[in-house]
Design a protein around this motif. Structure first.
Motif, PDB file in Angstrom:
ATOM      1  N   ALA A  29      23.431  16.132  -2.838  1.00  0.00           N
ATOM      2  CA  ALA A  29      23.242  14.760  -3.294  1.00  0.00           C
ATOM      3  C   ALA A  29      23.835  14.666  -4.687  1.00  0.00           C
ATOM      4  O   ALA A  29      23.406  15.368  -5.601  1.00  0.00           O
ATOM      5  CB  ALA A  29      21.760  14.399  -3.331  1.00  0.00           C
ATOM      6  N   GLY A  30      24.833  13.833  -4.827  1.00  0.00           N
ATOM      7  CA  GLY A  30      25.439  13.599  -6.126  1.00  0.00           C
ATOM      8  C   GLY A  30      24.857  12.330  -6.726  1.00  0.00           C
ATOM      9  O   GLY A  30      24.677  11.341  -6.014  1.00  0.00           O
ATOM     10  N   VAL A  31      24.546  12.380  -8.001  1.00  0.00           N
ATOM     11  CA  VAL A  31      23.969  11.206  -8.651  1.00  0.00           C
ATOM     12  C   VAL A  31      24.703  10.861  -9.938  1.00  0.00           C
ATOM     13  O   VAL A  31      25.258  11.715 -10.612  1.00  0.00           O
ATOM     14  CB  VAL A  31      22.459  11.380  -8.967  1.00  0.00           C
ATOM     15  CG1 VAL A  31      21.653  11.505  -7.685  1.00  0.00           C
ATOM     16  CG2 VAL A  31      22.200  12.567  -9.876  1.00  0.00           C
ATOM     17  N   GLY A  32      24.664   9.583 -10.232  1.00  0.00           N
ATOM     18  CA  GLY A  32      25.113   9.049 -11.501  1.00  0.00           C
ATOM     19  C   GLY A  32      24.045   8.072 -11.948  1.00  0.00           C
ATOM     20  O   GLY A  32      23.336   7.521 -11.113  1.00  0.00           O
ATOM     21  N   PHE A  33      23.904   7.888 -13.241  1.00  0.00           N
ATOM     22  CA  PHE A  33      22.847   6.989 -13.714  1.00  0.00           C
ATOM     23  C   PHE A  33      23.123   6.571 -15.144  1.00  0.00           C
ATOM     24  O   PHE A  33      23.786   7.260 -15.896  1.00  0.00           O
ATOM     25  CB  PHE A  33      21.464   7.645 -13.609  1.00  0.00           C
ATOM     26  CG  PHE A  33      21.380   9.010 -14.235  1.00  0.00           C
ATOM     27  CD1 PHE A  33      20.994   9.150 -15.564  1.00  0.00           C
ATOM     28  CD2 PHE A  33      21.692  10.146 -13.512  1.00  0.00           C
ATOM     29  CE1 PHE A  33      20.914  10.401 -16.149  1.00  0.00           C
ATOM     30  CE2 PHE A  33      21.623  11.404 -14.087  1.00  0.00           C
ATOM     31  CZ  PHE A  33      21.226  11.533 -15.409  1.00  0.00           C
ATOM     32  N   SER A  34      22.581   5.414 -15.482  1.00  0.00           N
ATOM     33  CA  SER A  34      22.726   4.922 -16.845  1.00  0.00           C
ATOM     34  C   SER A  34      21.571   5.435 -17.698  1.00  0.00           C
ATOM     35  O   SER A  34      20.605   6.002 -17.182  1.00  0.00           O
ATOM     36  CB  SER A  34      22.754   3.395 -16.856  1.00  0.00           C
ATOM     37  OG  SER A  34      21.501   2.882 -16.459  1.00  0.00           O
ATOM     38  N   PHE A  80      27.690  15.991 -18.488  1.00  0.00           N
ATOM     39  CA  PHE A  80      27.435  15.213 -19.707  1.00  0.00           C
ATOM     40  C   PHE A  80      26.089  14.486 -19.654  1.00  0.00           C
ATOM     41  O   PHE A  80      25.683  13.865 -20.622  1.00  0.00           O
ATOM     42  CB  PHE A  80      28.590  14.250 -20.016  1.00  0.00           C
ATOM     43  CG  PHE A  80      28.983  13.308 -18.903  1.00  0.00           C
ATOM     44  CD1 PHE A  80      28.285  12.129 -18.678  1.00  0.00           C
ATOM     45  CD2 PHE A  80      30.069  13.614 -18.101  1.00  0.00           C
ATOM     46  CE1 PHE A  80      28.665  11.263 -17.663  1.00  0.00           C
ATOM     47  CE2 PHE A  80      30.463  12.750 -17.084  1.00  0.00           C
ATOM     48  CZ  PHE A  80      29.756  11.575 -16.865  1.00  0.00           C
ATOM     49  N   LYS A  81      25.373  14.588 -18.539  1.00  0.00           N
ATOM     50  CA  LYS A  81      24.016  14.027 -18.416  1.00  0.00           C
ATOM     51  C   LYS A  81      22.956  15.135 -18.400  1.00  0.00           C
ATOM     52  O   LYS A  81      21.783  14.888 -18.140  1.00  0.00           O
ATOM     53  CB  LYS A  81      23.889  13.202 -17.127  1.00  0.00           C
ATOM     54  CG  LYS A  81      24.728  11.947 -17.119  1.00  0.00           C
ATOM     55  CD  LYS A  81      24.121  10.882 -17.993  1.00  0.00           C
ATOM     56  CE  LYS A  81      24.812   9.545 -17.782  1.00  0.00           C
ATOM     57  NZ  LYS A  81      24.108   8.466 -18.447  1.00  0.00           N
ATOM     58  N   GLU A  82      23.365  16.333 -18.710  1.00  0.00           N
ATOM     59  CA  GLU A  82      22.503  17.509 -18.633  1.00  0.00           C
ATOM     60  C   GLU A  82      21.176  17.350 -19.364  1.00  0.00           C
ATOM     61  O   GLU A  82      20.140  17.830 -18.906  1.00  0.00           O
ATOM     62  CB  GLU A  82      23.253  18.717 -19.197  1.00  0.00           C
ATOM     63  CG  GLU A  82      22.458  19.985 -19.237  1.00  0.00           C
ATOM     64  CD  GLU A  82      23.271  21.154 -19.759  1.00  0.00           C
ATOM     65  OE1 GLU A  82      22.810  22.295 -19.581  1.00  0.00           O
ATOM     66  OE2 GLU A  82      24.360  20.944 -20.351  1.00  0.00           O
ATOM     67  N   ASP A  83      21.178  16.689 -20.499  1.00  0.00           N
ATOM     68  CA  ASP A  83      19.967  16.593 -21.312  1.00  0.00           C
ATOM     69  C   ASP A  83      19.071  15.396 -20.981  1.00  0.00           C
ATOM     70  O   ASP A  83      18.056  15.187 -21.647  1.00  0.00           O
ATOM     71  CB  ASP A  83      20.344  16.545 -22.797  1.00  0.00           C
ATOM     72  CG  ASP A  83      21.011  17.832 -23.254  1.00  0.00           C
ATOM     73  OD1 ASP A  83      20.686  18.901 -22.706  1.00  0.00           O
ATOM     74  OD2 ASP A  83      21.875  17.766 -24.146  1.00  0.00           O
ATOM     75  N   ALA A  84      19.426  14.643 -19.965  1.00  0.00           N
ATOM     76  CA  ALA A  84      18.636  13.459 -19.609  1.00  0.00           C
ATOM     77  C   ALA A  84      17.280  13.856 -19.026  1.00  0.00           C
ATOM     78  O   ALA A  84      17.209  14.597 -18.049  1.00  0.00           O
ATOM     79  CB  ALA A  84      19.398  12.600 -18.613  1.00  0.00           C
ATOM     80  N   VAL A 124      31.337   8.577  -9.995  1.00  0.00           N
ATOM     81  CA  VAL A 124      30.522   9.667 -10.518  1.00  0.00           C
ATOM     82  C   VAL A 124      29.702  10.297  -9.389  1.00  0.00           C
ATOM     83  O   VAL A 124      29.808  11.487  -9.129  1.00  0.00           O
ATOM     84  CB  VAL A 124      29.608   9.207 -11.673  1.00  0.00           C
ATOM     85  CG1 VAL A 124      28.696  10.336 -12.136  1.00  0.00           C
ATOM     86  CG2 VAL A 124      30.451   8.705 -12.846  1.00  0.00           C
ATOM     87  N   ALA A 125      28.894   9.502  -8.693  1.00  0.00           N
ATOM     88  CA  ALA A 125      28.021  10.050  -7.656  1.00  0.00           C
ATOM     89  C   ALA A 125      28.817  10.718  -6.535  1.00  0.00           C
ATOM     90  O   ALA A 125      28.517  11.853  -6.141  1.00  0.00           O
ATOM     91  CB  ALA A 125      27.117   8.958  -7.085  1.00  0.00           C
TER      92      ALA A 125
END
Length: 123
Positions: A4-9, A40-44, A89-90
């Motif tokens: 499952a690939g995810v992208g998010f704001s 680049f969302k690793e720390d979310a 992204v996803a």
């Protein structure tokens, strides 16, 4: 393997990620084995919480792998392209995370602040 690939704001909540992954799994008729997200969302915090809730290992995908997967992503977002420099992204996370022989099982879904796609090496 199903990814499952995810992208998010930045306004996304873990519950949104979890709900959309579950919806994608339901549509595919298969459960994800890995959650992939851009490095680049690793720390979310929402990503870490979603991983914990889903009980899946996290695979972080670097920008080069995301860029390489773009040609295989049918869904392109002008907003994502402006914000992160990538039109998908996803889908790119799912495809890159699942490997070279993978294909999309569920194209990008969008709900609230989250996008999700499923890819795998199933026939």
């Amino acid at each position: 393997m199903i990814v499952a690939g995810v992208g998010f704001s930045s306004g996304a909540a873990a519950a949104e990620i979890v709900a959309l992954v579950r919806r994608a799994e339901s549509l595919a008729g298969h459960a994800a084995e890995i959650l992939a997200a851009p490095d680049f969302k690793e720390d979310a915090a929402c990503l870490r919480e979603a991983v914990q809730t889903l009980g899946l290992p996290l695979r972080l995908v670097d920008r080069a792998a995301l860029a390489a997967a773009q040609e295989n992503c049918p869904t392109q977002s002008e907003v994502a392209a402006q914000v992160v420099g990538l039109g998908s992204v996803a889908e790119a996370c799912a495809l890159a995370g699942a490997g070279e022989k993978s294909h999309l099982l569920v194209a990008r879904l969008t709900q609230g602040n989250v996008t999700c796609a499923l890819a795998g090496d199933l026939p």
